[in-house]
Design an enzyme around this catalytic site. Structure first.
Site, short mmCIF file in Angstrom:
data_model
loop_
_atom_site.label_atom_id
_atom_site.label_comp_id
_atom_site.label_asym_id
_atom_site.label_seq_id
_atom_site.Cartn_x
_atom_site.Cartn_y
_atom_site.Cartn_z
N THR A 1 0.83 -1.21 0.00
CA THR A 1 0.00 0.00 0.00
C THR A 1 0.87 1.26 0.00
OG1 THR A 1 -0.04 -0.13 2.40
CG2 THR A 1 -1.94 -1.06 1.24
N GLY A 2 2.18 1.11 0.11
CA GLY A 2 3.07 2.27 0.24
C GLY A 2 3.50 2.82 -1.10
N CYS B 1 17.87 5.64 -2.17
CA CYS B 1 17.47 6.21 -3.46
C CYS B 1 18.53 7.18 -4.02
CB CYS B 1 16.12 6.90 -3.34
SG CYS B 1 15.86 7.71 -1.76
N HIS C 1 14.43 12.83 -7.36
CA HIS C 1 15.56 13.38 -6.61
C HIS C 1 16.58 13.97 -7.60
CE1 HIS C 1 13.97 11.57 -3.12
NE2 HIS C 1 14.93 10.75 -2.78
N ASN D 1 12.94 8.74 -7.77
CA ASN D 1 13.41 8.04 -6.57
C ASN D 1 12.59 6.80 -6.24
OD1 ASN D 1 11.66 10.46 -5.97
ND2 ASN D 1 11.42 9.33 -4.06
N1 LIG Z 1 10.37 6.21 -1.05
C1 LIG Z 1 11.60 6.05 -1.53
O1 LIG Z 1 12.09 6.81 -2.40
C2 LIG Z 1 12.43 4.93 -1.05
C3 LIG Z 1 13.59 4.64 -1.70
C4 LIG Z 1 14.39 3.60 -1.26
C5 LIG Z 1 13.97 2.87 -0.17
N2 LIG Z 1 12.83 3.18 0.48
C6 LIG Z 1 12.44 2.38 1.63
O2 LIG Z 1 11.28 1.61 1.29
C7 LIG Z 1 10.49 1.42 2.47
C8 LIG Z 1 9.07 1.88 2.24
O3 LIG Z 1 9.04 3.23 1.84
P1 LIG Z 1 7.70 3.92 1.29
O4 LIG Z 1 8.17 5.23 0.81
O5 LIG Z 1 6.95 3.03 0.37
O6 LIG Z 1 6.84 4.09 2.65
P2 LIG Z 1 5.27 4.31 2.83
O7 LIG Z 1 4.68 4.96 1.64
O8 LIG Z 1 5.12 4.97 4.15
O9 LIG Z 1 4.67 2.81 2.92
C9 LIG Z 1 5.01 1.95 3.97
C10 LIG Z 1 4.46 0.56 3.68
O10 LIG Z 1 4.91 -0.34 4.70
C11 LIG Z 1 3.79 -1.01 5.25
N3 LIG Z 1 4.01 -1.30 6.66
C12 LIG Z 1 4.34 -0.42 7.63
N4 LIG Z 1 4.42 -1.07 8.84
C13 LIG Z 1 4.14 -2.37 8.58
C14 LIG Z 1 4.05 -3.54 9.39
N5 LIG Z 1 4.28 -3.49 10.71
N6 LIG Z 1 3.73 -4.71 8.81
C15 LIG Z 1 3.49 -4.78 7.48
N7 LIG Z 1 3.55 -3.70 6.65
C16 LIG Z 1 3.87 -2.51 7.20
C17 LIG Z 1 2.64 -0.05 5.06
O11 LIG Z 1 1.43 -0.78 5.16
P3 LIG Z 1 0.10 -0.10 5.78
O12 LIG Z 1 -0.47 0.76 4.70
O13 LIG Z 1 -0.73 -1.29 6.11
O14 LIG Z 1 0.55 0.68 6.99
C18 LIG Z 1 2.94 0.47 3.66
O15 LIG Z 1 2.52 -0.46 2.72
C19 LIG Z 1 11.25 2.14 3.58
O16 LIG Z 1 12.10 1.21 4.21
C20 LIG Z 1 12.06 3.17 2.84
O17 LIG Z 1 13.20 3.57 3.57
C21 LIG Z 1 12.03 4.18 0.06
#
Ligand SMILES: NC(=O)c1ccc[n+]([C@@H]2O[C@H](COP(=O)([O-])OP(=O)(O)OC[C@H]3O[C@@H](n4cnc5c(N)ncnc54)[C@H](OP(=O)(O)O)[C@@H]3O)[C@@H](O)[C@H]2O)c1
Length: 342
Positions: free
Chosen positions: A11-12, A130, A243, A316
């Site tokens: 969902t993220g 990223c 980015h 990113n």
């Molecule tokens: N965004 C970027 O550019 C980027 C780049 C490289 C790496 N990352 C990494 O990728 C990861 C996710 O980033 P994002 O930007 O997608 O974050 P986000 O939009 O906040 O989404 C977080 C996701 O994790 C799930 N989640 C959170 N807590 C959980 C739990 N206890 N059990 C199962 N699922 C859980 C959430 O599900 P719910 O909706 O159910 O809460 C949601 O699907 C992070 O580790 C981040 O550092 C991000």
């Protein structure tokens, strides 16, 4: 026969892009499972022309999947990536938790695909930060040509890098600034992000650098060459996706801007857009939704010996996360390192 793929964090921001990239690149998946927290149980997410219902991480049986694309933050990765790996699935982990573990390869396929072979020790492969991912795609071919000694990078990082709530915060603050008396307090960010920029991403470390800045140093060394010296200033800017990086590089051997431009034109994953005229460069708005890492503003920096300056821009959520993760899975397949479940 294809593979069974779980996307954790479906969902993220990153998870949703993973679904898109798997579909767009026709990844050979027999079945894709959308996994998130219990809060999202039953939530529908789209994956190509399918609609998938989210399942709860705690209840899901990972023994039935071959690949797990993990994108739910460090705490979840710390606990779950080894458990999932132990069930036989290869985990491609987007969090920072496993990146610096010597038994976990940190991979950008265009740069260090050969390092992938060490993954079987833990069944975990890490995806870089990223900002690092897009930077090393552009730096590696230049390093091969003239050996990089030192890099000074300043980043201009979009809010989507901090998750979906961060994007909502920029949108809410932007709207509020147009309606007098409707200010929105900072929540996800330490200061107002709309119409502002914040020189602080992740926590502060003892030496005054932030963890995000430290990650760029440690990851560049692990992916490219431990001898490269790098110093970073990471800044959050009010951009939704994409980015940007201003990079100054000092090489061991001379390299002209023309030579660098030619090398980068042939480099995998890189697109050079470098016309020295108004608009002859790429901005994050144009890079959003694209797979390429764009390089613009290539010029000689005469303030140091053998210096070059560049502007690097990428999506990113794609090269910085979802695309790179799917490319890692594709690398596993092309190198026959993955067996499809019977
Ligand atoms: N965004 C970027 O550019 C980027 C780049 C490289 C790496 N990352 C990494 O990728 C990861 C996710 O980033 P994002 O930007 O997608 O974050 P986000 O939009 O906040 O989404 C977080 C996701 O994790 C799930 N989640 C959170 N807590 C959980 C739990 N206890 N059990 C199962 N699922 C859980 C959430 O599900 P719910 O909706 O159910 O809460 C949601 O699907 C992070 O580790 C981040 O550092 C991000």
């Amino acid at each position: 026969m294809g593979y069974k793929v779980a996307v954790v964090g479906a969902t993220g921001n990153v998870g949703r892009e993973m679904m898109n990239v798997l579909t767009e690149r026709r990844f050979p998946a027999d079945e894709i499972f959308a996994i998130a927290s219990r809060r999202s149980l039953g939530t529908e997410v789209s994956c190509g022309d399918q609609t998938l219902k989210c399942q709860d991480l705690e209840q899901f049986d990972f023994s039935k999947v071959d690949i797990c694309l993990m994108s739910a933050g460090s705490a979840v990765s710390k606990e779950w990536s080894p458990k999932i790996g132990a069930k036989g699935a290869v985990v491609i982990d987007n969090s920072s938790y496993w990146r610096y573990d010597q038994d976990v390869p940190l991979i950008v396929p265009e740069v260090n695909a050969d390092a992938i072979s060490g993954f079987a020790k833990k069944n975990i492969i890490a995806n870089p930060n990223c900002s690092t991912a897009q930077m090393v795609v552009a730096l590696k071919p230049l390093h091969d040509a003239a050996k990089i000694k030192r890099v000074v990078v300043s980043t201009y990082q979009s809010v989507s890098g901090a998750g979906k709530d961060a994007m909502d915060e920029l949108w809410a603050q932007t709207k509020a600034k147009y309606v007098p008396g409707q200010d929105v307090e900072p929540n996800k960010f330490p200061k107002q992000i709309a119409f502002n920029c914040i020189p602080h991403i992740d926590v502060f470390m003892e030496d005054g650098f932030t963890k995000e800045e430290w990650k760029m140093v440690a990851e560049t060394k692990k992916i490219m060459d431990p001898k490269i010296k790098l110093t970073a200033t990471c800044v959050r800017v009010p951009v939704f996706v994409g980015h940007s990086e201003s990079v100054n590089i000092e090489f061991e051997r001379p390299i002209s801007a023309d030579e660098a431009r030619e090398i980068l034109r042939d480099a995998p994953g890189v697109l050079v857009v470098d016309k020295r005229e108004p608009g002859g460069y790429v901005t994050p708005v144009e890079a959003a939704g694209e797979y390429a890492t764009y390089v613009s503003r290539i010029r000689e920096d005469t303030t140091v010996e053998n210096g070059l300056a560049l502007w690097i821009v990428a999506d990113n959520l794609l090269k910085g996360a979802a695309l790179n993760a799917v490319q890692i899975a594709e690398t596993l397949i092309s190198r026959n390192l993955l067996k499809a479940a019977a």
